[in-house]
Structures are given as structure tokens and as C-alpha cells.
Design an enzyme around this catalytic site. Structure first.
Site, short mmCIF file in Angstrom:
data_model
loop_
_atom_site.label_atom_id
_atom_site.label_comp_id
_atom_site.label_asym_id
_atom_site.label_seq_id
_atom_site.Cartn_x
_atom_site.Cartn_y
_atom_site.Cartn_z
CG ASN A 10 36.51 27.50 30.29
OD1 ASN A 10 36.79 26.36 30.63
ND2 ASN A 10 37.39 28.48 30.26
NE ARG A 89 40.16 26.59 27.59
CZ ARG A 89 40.92 27.07 28.56
NH1 ARG A 89 40.37 27.70 29.56
NH2 ARG A 89 42.21 26.92 28.50
CG HIS A 178 47.23 29.23 27.12
ND1 HIS A 178 48.40 29.40 27.81
CD2 HIS A 178 46.23 29.31 28.03
CE1 HIS A 178 48.13 29.56 29.10
NE2 HIS A 178 46.82 29.50 29.24
NE ARG A 239 48.88 25.90 35.97
CZ ARG A 239 48.22 26.17 34.84
NH1 ARG A 239 48.69 25.75 33.68
NH2 ARG A 239 47.09 26.84 34.87
CD GLU A 383 41.77 31.86 25.93
OE1 GLU A 383 41.72 32.67 26.87
OE2 GLU A 383 42.26 30.74 26.04
#
Ligand code: AMP
Length: 398
Positions: A10, A89, A178, A239, A383
Site C-alpha cells: 500500500n 492497493r 474503502h 477531512r 483489507e
């Protein structure tokens, strides 16, 4: 140990997270993190069997150097021969990818094109793939996309009410992110509730530093809160989530902000951090709230209210609802956030058992619903395992 593991990568602009996973079992043999890349402080940490080993990286402190030290580490620990593919990813797969893809020149060209839609993420993913191709020249490389799971959304969910040409000519639409996490927990939820595979209607809340909610019906994403970019939806660590877009014009035209300042404000200075004026870290905010910090309480109140509102909205996206699911660092560990969110969901017949709520943390999974309530599941996400499994499937290894 021959041909057993997938190396999952990732890659961010200044970091690489990696893990070595058996795709059949999800068993992780090692993991690690290269950070502060592109600076003289660049380091790489390897974790095997709970033991950590940290090394400084050498000039030019880049992704290639980090990948090379991963190869060296795997060689020293006799794992290198056992790696049979690398799974990456990749944040944005646009409309081109609803499934993972074996990386070739065509895929790379598409990823470069899609960088327009994810300028903060895809270029870093491409750097990681190129470095990995050099480090593991004989291994297949597979891209697993964050957006792919959401490609099943219907048009009414993914189109913005903008002139249609913007979608047709420039691909401006909701993509969602996601995806591997919502995919994993929805499948685990069917199992937990003893439903047939891919059956069930769920609303999953992935709550971490980045957060999103997803409505899932029979294994397919039907709506999700993140949009063209990972900035939209619920409140996150730094965010803003959804705001009135008119605020952006007001900041620029009336308050003299530059575009870069607005971008930084919305992505790095807002959310829990901006509201609390203290931290983006949920655990720290809970501690501060308990110590009497009103601003921390306000930030958490707004965070939880917006999650509950989004979950309630997705009742309109599903024909029935078997369970809501909490996952991600906050969803898996914060009994406080789960209690606050579910308190606002009694109209959906969701109430939780306080003891089960407190007991189901730190890697435990289970149903924390009170007796008469609809199911409310806590499921630790994985994940990396999804990426490893899908990588192995692409190359027909399992
Ligand atoms: P993630 O981005 O999924 O790694 O999640 C990171 C977030 O999870 C941070 O805001 C952490 O404060 C939060 N978190 C982790 N453990 C706990 C905990 N025990 N209680 C509350 N929040 C937690």
C-alpha cells in the site's frame, strides 16, 4: 514454504505499508512500514512475530530503496522464494475496473490516465508498482482497487446533479472508496448471521482516520458516502466530509483564500481536528472529553450525529436491513462512538447491549445488539487479506 505468500503493498507519496500474507488463511507472516520517504529521515520498520526491527534507509531515500530493503529482508529471512505475487492497493480504478487486474502496459496506461481523478493517490500507487516491478521482476503484479467494489452502484446513486456532459466527458461522478473493507465486512457479516454467502442487506460504517458508510445488498455496494474523491461524506479525522460547496467560493472570493489553502483546509485542517482544535485522534478526544474539554465533546457529537444521519439515509437505499456493521480503528474500538451513534437509530429498531458493546473491542467481532434489536455487528476489517486473496485469484493460484 514454497509459493505460499502474497506481498501486499500500500504505497503513499512518502510511505509504503507492506505485509506478507497467506491468501488461503489470511495468516500474516510479517508486516512493516517505510516512512518519511524522499527525506533524509526515511526509515523502514519490519515486524515479525511481534518483534520490531527499524532500519534507516540510504540515499536517495526513495520508494525503490525501500522496496530493495524489503527484498533483502525477505531474502535474509528465507521468505523471498515463497512469495508468488505482489498485490497493490490502488486507490482509483475509475469506471474501467470493477475487478482486480493483472498489471501490464495497458493497465499502467489506464492508471496514469486515472491520476487525473485521484492526483493525491494514484501517482503514489504507480510509483509503488514501478518500484516493485524492478524489485520483483519475475513476479506477477496485481492491482486491487479501492473503488472497484462500488462499481455496482446504480446511476441514481453515483450521479451528481450536474450537467450530464461532465459525467460523460470527464467522468465526474461518485466512485466511493474503502471498497476492500466494505467488501470484507459484508461477507463476514453474512457468515456471522448464518446467512447464505453473499446474502443480506447491510449498512457498514468504516470509521477510522478516513471514514465512509456503505449500503450493501446481497454482496453488492448500492451506495456509499465518499464521492469523486475521498473528501466527501461523513466527518473524518482531518477531512471535512460534506459541506455546502458555496463555502469554497465564499472562502476564495470573500475571505481571500487561495485554492491551495482551501484544499489544505478541507483535507488536512478540518474534521475532528478542526472542530476540536485539539486532535484528529478519536481516542485522545474521548480522553479530553472525559476530562471536561467541551470542544472535544462537540467534535465527537458532530462526528456521531453525522454517522447516524448517513446510516438512516441508507435505509432508503435498501429493501430490507439485516444489520449495521462497525469497522475501522474507531468502529472496532470505540464503545463510546458506537453507543452515541446507535442512540440516534432507535427508529430503525437498533439498540445495543451496553455490556456487549464494551466487551467487543480490540480485535473481537460479534453482535452487540440488545435482545429485541436488529443486529448491530462489530467486525475487524482485513483489507490486506482481501488484496492477497484477490491477487491470488487473478493469477489463478487459489
Ligand atoms: P484507522 O484509520 O482505521 O487506523 O483508525 C484510527 C482511529 O481509530 C484513530 O482516530 C484512533 O484514535 C481510533 N482508535 C483506535 N483505538 C481506539 C480506542 N480504543 N478508542 C477510540 N478510538 C480508537
Amino acid at each position: 514454504m514454497k509459493n505460499k505468500f502474497i506481498l501486499v503493498i500500500n504505497c503513499g507519496s512518502s510511505s509504503i505499508k507492506f505485509s506478507l500474507i497467506d491468501p488461503a488463511t489470511g495468516n500474516e507472516r510479517l508486516n512493516g512500514l517505510a516512512q518519511s520517504l524522499m527525506t533524509e529521515q526515511a526509515t523502514i520498520t519490519f515486524k515479525v512475530d511481534g518483534n520490531k526491527e527499524k532500519q534507516s534507509l540510504t540515499s536517495p531515500f526513495d520508494h525503490q530503496i525501500a522496496l530493495r530493503s524489503i527484498v533483502d529482508f525477505l531474502t535474509q529471512h528465507s521468505y523471498k522464494e515463497a512469495v508468488f505475487a505482489v498485490g497493490h492497493r490502488v486507490v482509483h480504478g475509475g469506471e474501467e475496473y470493477s475487478e482486480p487486474a493483472l498489471i501490464d502496459n495497458n493497465v499502467m496506461a489506464t492508471l496514469h490516465r486515472l491520476s487525473q481523478l485521484a492526483p493525491l493517490h494514484n501517482p503514489a500507487n504507480i510509483t509503488g508498482i514501478e518500484a516493485s516491478e524492478k524489485a520483483f521482476p519475475s513476479l506477477p503484479q496485481v492491482a486491487v482497487f479501492d473503488t472497484a467494489f462500488h462499481q455496482s452502484m446504480p446511476k441514481k446513486a453515483y450521479l451528481y446533479a450536474l450537467p450530464y456532459a461532465l459525467y460523460e466527458q470527464h467522468g465526474i461522478r461518485r466512485y466511493g472508496f474503502h471498497g476492500t473493507s466494505h467488501y470484507f465486512v459484508s461477507r463476514a457479516a453474512s457468515q456471522l448471521l448464518n446467512l447464505p454467502a453473499l446474502k443480506g442487506s447491510f449498512i457498514s460504517a468504516h470509521l477510522g482516520n478516513g471514514s465512509s458508510i456503505c449500503a450493501i445488498e446481497n454482496g453488492l455496494s448500492v451506495d456509499t458516502s465518499m464521492g469523486l474523491t475521498p473528501l466527501s461524506g461523513i466527518v473524518m479525522g482531518t477531512r471535512s466530509g460534506d459541506i455546502d460547496p458555496g463555502i469554497i467560493f465564499h472562502l476564495i472570493n470573500s475571505l481571500g483564500y487561495t485554492q491551495k489553502q482551501v484544499n489544505d483546509l478541507l483535507n488536512k485542517e478540518s474534521g475532528l481536528l478542526g472542530l476540536s482544535q485539539l486532535s484528529n485522534d478519536c481516542r485522545l478526544l474521548e480522553e479530553a472529553m472525559l476530562a471536561g474539554n467541551e470542544q472535544a465533546k462537540l467534535a465527537l457529537d458532530i462526528f456521531c450525529y453525522r454517522i447516524a444521519k448517513q446510516i438512516a439515509a441508507y435505509a432508503a437505499s435498501l429493501s430490507t436491513l439485516d444489520a449495521i456493521i462497525f469497522t475501522g480503528g474507531i468502529g472496532e474500538n470505540s464503545d463510546y462512538v458506537r453507543a452515541q451513534v446507535t442512540q440516534s437509530l432507535s427508529l430503525l429498531n437498533i439498540t445495543i447491549d451496553n455490556e456487549l458493546n464494551v466487551a467487543t473491542r480490540f480485535g473481537k467481532s460479534g453482535n452487540i445488539a440488545a435482545n429485541e434489536s436488529r443486529a448491530c455487528l462489530v467486525i475487524p476489517t482485513n483489507e490486506e487479506w482481501v488484496i492477497a486473496k484477490q491477487t491470488a485469484q487473478v493469477i489463478n493460484a487459489i
